[in-house]
Design an enzyme around this catalytic site. Sequence first.
Site, mmCIF file in Angstrom:
data_model
loop_
_atom_site.group_PDB
_atom_site.id
_atom_site.type_symbol
_atom_site.label_atom_id
_atom_site.label_comp_id
_atom_site.label_asym_id
_atom_site.label_seq_id
_atom_site.Cartn_x
_atom_site.Cartn_y
_atom_site.Cartn_z
ATOM 1 N N ASP A 52 0.805 -1.216 0.000
ATOM 2 C CA ASP A 52 0.000 0.000 0.000
ATOM 3 C C ASP A 52 0.842 1.272 0.000
ATOM 4 O O ASP A 52 0.317 2.374 0.147
ATOM 5 C CB ASP A 52 -0.969 0.011 1.186
ATOM 6 C CG ASP A 52 -0.260 -0.087 2.537
ATOM 7 O OD1 ASP A 52 0.955 -0.373 2.559
ATOM 8 O OD2 ASP A 52 -0.926 0.114 3.563
ATOM 9 N N GLU A 95 10.480 -2.957 12.905
ATOM 10 C CA GLU A 95 11.679 -2.439 12.241
ATOM 11 C C GLU A 95 12.852 -2.367 13.212
ATOM 12 O O GLU A 95 13.971 -2.788 12.897
ATOM 13 C CB GLU A 95 11.416 -1.038 11.671
ATOM 14 C CG GLU A 95 10.283 -0.982 10.654
ATOM 15 C CD GLU A 95 8.948 -0.600 11.275
ATOM 16 O OE1 GLU A 95 8.081 -0.069 10.564
ATOM 17 O OE2 GLU A 95 8.782 -0.854 12.488
#
Length: 259
Positions: free
Chosen positions: A116, A199
Amino acid sequence: MPTTFVAVSNPPPLYIITPTYRRPEQLAELTRLGYTLKHVPNLLWLVIEDANHTNRLVAQTLNRIGVPYEYLVAPMPEQYKKTKRAKPRGVSNRNRGLDYLRANATEGVLYFADDDNTYDINIFEQMRYTKKVSMWPVGLVTKTGVSSPIIRNGKLDGYYDGWLGGRKYPVDMAGFAVSVKFLHTRPNATMPFKPGYEEDGFLRSLAPLQNTEIELLADECRDILTWHTQTKKNPAAQVLNKRYVNTNLEFIDKLLVRP
């Protein structure tokens, strides 16, 4: 001045890891990303679905786009599906991609590209020469409007992000790439099932990694070449009325996501 990269006949390979899951927007977003990647040479697209089985419609979409790909599945572990808290979406998918690279690749660069987001193809040409880890800004992230390394006097001096959260690496998933050779030297590197810290956890697992070893792309982090765009969530399509039997709508209906 922006860095100039000279095209070569056989550039280092890129491995684009894209987690995905069934939803009304899925095919549209894979189509948009796929046709961006079609402009990038020497690339393998690892599309990894949060499911127990592959989806025929996804496979058809990937075949139609024509980017070299591997379509894999990696369902989220059951204990995380049942939690009422934020779910670690995409983690099992990305870790499956890392497993694939450890088994099938020896060189090149890996990048986590969500389906996206929006990408300027220049960032792919820049990242493919990453020696260990490279980073760059990502636009449209939190209230700050951007998530970026802070560069002071030509050196990495911290991170700018709307939510630091005690993270050592408060960066967006779209803002870094990793050398496959470097990944092989970190056999325990993995992404944690910890929402908000995926992350940070992955980059920490690459230790030891010095700030001086992180390459700064996108004109030394003065430009934005990736954006954390988000498609409006759409409800599942309503059931097709029987009055449309024996029309083209029966074919289209098979492409839609039902409740």
